[in-house]
Design an enzyme around this catalytic site. Structure first.
Site, mmCIF file in Angstrom:
data_model
loop_
_atom_site.group_PDB
_atom_site.id
_atom_site.type_symbol
_atom_site.label_atom_id
_atom_site.label_comp_id
_atom_site.label_asym_id
_atom_site.label_seq_id
_atom_site.Cartn_x
_atom_site.Cartn_y
_atom_site.Cartn_z
ATOM 1 C CG ASN A 1 9.165 22.468 -4.952
ATOM 2 O OD1 ASN A 1 9.508 22.902 -6.066
ATOM 3 N ND2 ASN A 1 8.150 22.061 -4.812
ATOM 4 C CG ASP B 1 9.845 20.931 0.821
ATOM 5 O OD1 ASP B 1 9.580 21.311 -0.218
ATOM 6 O OD2 ASP B 1 9.547 19.984 1.096
ATOM 7 C CE LYS C 1 1.856 18.505 -3.948
ATOM 8 N NZ LYS C 1 1.785 18.023 -2.518
ATOM 9 C CD GLU D 1 4.428 20.632 -6.328
ATOM 10 O OE1 GLU D 1 4.023 21.057 -5.316
ATOM 11 O OE2 GLU D 1 5.524 20.000 -6.564
ATOM 12 C CG ASN E 1 -6.817 15.365 -1.051
ATOM 13 O OD1 ASN E 1 -7.732 15.780 -1.514
ATOM 14 N ND2 ASN E 1 -5.865 16.131 -0.681
ATOM 15 C CB THR F 1 -4.947 9.455 -0.164
ATOM 16 O OG1 THR F 1 -4.927 10.369 -0.623
ATOM 17 C CG2 THR F 1 -3.997 8.335 -1.107
ATOM 18 N N GLY G 1 1.335 11.568 0.987
ATOM 19 C CA GLY G 1 0.588 11.299 -0.290
ATOM 20 C C GLY G 1 1.615 10.941 -1.418
ATOM 21 C CG ASP G 2 4.503 13.875 -2.569
ATOM 22 O OD1 ASP G 2 3.353 13.854 -3.217
ATOM 23 O OD2 ASP G 2 5.158 14.796 -1.951
HETATM 24 O O1 RIB Z 1 3.760 16.959 -1.125
HETATM 25 C C1 RIB Z 1 4.533 17.493 -0.315
HETATM 26 C C2 RIB Z 1 5.637 18.469 -1.133
HETATM 27 O O2 RIB Z 1 4.872 19.622 -1.851
HETATM 28 C C3 RIB Z 1 6.588 19.335 -0.540
HETATM 29 O O3 RIB Z 1 7.695 18.491 -0.516
HETATM 30 C C4 RIB Z 1 6.490 20.455 -0.965
HETATM 31 O O4 RIB Z 1 7.731 20.573 -2.048
HETATM 32 C C5 RIB Z 1 5.574 20.743 -2.071
HETATM 33 O O5 RIB Z 1 5.658 20.408 -3.299
#
Ligand code: RIB
Length: 306
Positions: free
Chosen positions: A9, A11, A38, A137, A186, A221, A253-254
């Site tokens: 994505n 953002d 993500k 996603e 989470n 988490t 989290g990522d």
């Molecule tokens: O986890 C954060 C992400 O969630 C963002 O970067 C956004 O693009 C969404 O996918």
């Protein structure tokens, strides 16, 4: 080798005093255009933590300026992006508001991410050394097929149930868990997932323990409280997070998932990989946006001692 099968994505981020309630409009002085998604975030976090050429992403972007810059950003961060395909849909876009405490609310317009299919992974040589990362996603069926393919080749699957779908059939969750080595959620996702399978309990520790009973290692988490790991043999462990003043928790989290994957890819003991992932997620909160604060290998330390 780490394979990320997931989203990309752009953002669009606005900082606000407080995240608007339904029906409310709030003003922000400006917005920033940042890299996210993500899948892309986890790939960048893993690549920064890894030695060179250890992370690839399979994903879709639009044939547009956002897609081209997202692809360039992945390459700049050391992620192999030749299996990022072009879709007729526009590049995915996330609309993010971040409040004064660093908490966020996110709306994702999925766009090209919905075009991702299992066929996209054909150019990647999956084998027993593959550590594959999945999120929520991109189309679930495609992810499940690829995860099964990875497991059939002897590889390992890490699945991050984020964002948790509002309606997810219990049978899909059972299929997911049966195809997963490490399930990362989470606290809220843990409780919701366990409830879907019949465990009505509002304590995330009970939920994590219940989910690990389905045969995979469940990692929960818990933000400032760190992370909890529930092993299928019944034992559990906790890693506390250091005290920080978060600027933006987007992407924490990522980062956790990407750094954890790197630790496992490098055959670190699980507990050491968990410590490193918690440290990585904390560092990621110290800069605005999902990717800016993701730590380098040097910042994380390469020690196997945790
Ligand atoms: O986890 C954060 C992400 O969630 C963002 O970067 C956004 O693009 C969404 O996918």
């Amino acid at each position: 080798m780490i394979l990320v099968f997931g989203s990309i994505n752009i953002d669009l981020v606005a900082r606000v005093a407080a995240i608007p309630q339904p029906g409310e409009t709030v003003l922000s002085p400006r917005y920033e255009t940042l890299f996210g998604g993500k899948g892309a975030n986890q790939a960048v976090a893993a690549a920064r933590a890894s030695l060179p050429h250890q992370v690839a992403i399979v994903a879709c972007v639009g044939n547009d300026a956002f897609g081209r810059s997202a692809r360039d950003n992945l390459a700049r961060n050391g992620v192999m992006a030749d299996l990022v395909a072009n879709s007729a849909e526009p590049t995915g876009c996330a609309f993010i508001t971040v409040d004064e405490r660093g908490e966020n609310a996110i709306t994702v317009a999925s766009g090209a991410n919905t075009s991702l299919t299992k066929a996209a992974v054909r150019g990647f040589a999956v084998d027993a050394a593959t550590v594959a990362l999945f999120q929520m996603e991109v189309p679930f069926v495609a992810s499940l097929d690829v995860a099964r393919h990875v497991r059939a080749a002897g590889g390992r699957v890490i699945w991050n149930l984020a964002p948790a779908p509002p309606s997810f059939p219990a049978s899909d969750l059972s299929d997911l868990l049966a195809t997963t080595d490490i399930f990362v959620v989470n606290e809220h996702e843990a409780i919701a997932a366990a409830a879907l399978l019949g465990c009505k309990n509002d304590d995330f520790r009970d939920a994590g323990s219940y989910l690990s009973g389905k045969g995979c290692l469940c990692v929960v988490t818990a933000g400032a409280r760190g992370a909890f790991a529930f092993h299928p043999d019944g034992h559990s462990e906790r890693v506390e997070a250091g005290l920080i003043q978060p600027i933006d928790t987007t992407g924490a989290g990522d980062t956790f998932v990407g750094v954890l994957a790197n630790g496992l890819d490098e055959a670190m003991p699980f507990t050491s990989a968990l410590h490193r992932a918690v440290r990585g997620a904390s560092l990621a909160c110290l800069a605005p946006g999902a990717q800016a604060g993701m730590p380098t290998r040097e910042q994380l330390g390469t020690t196997r001692e945790g």
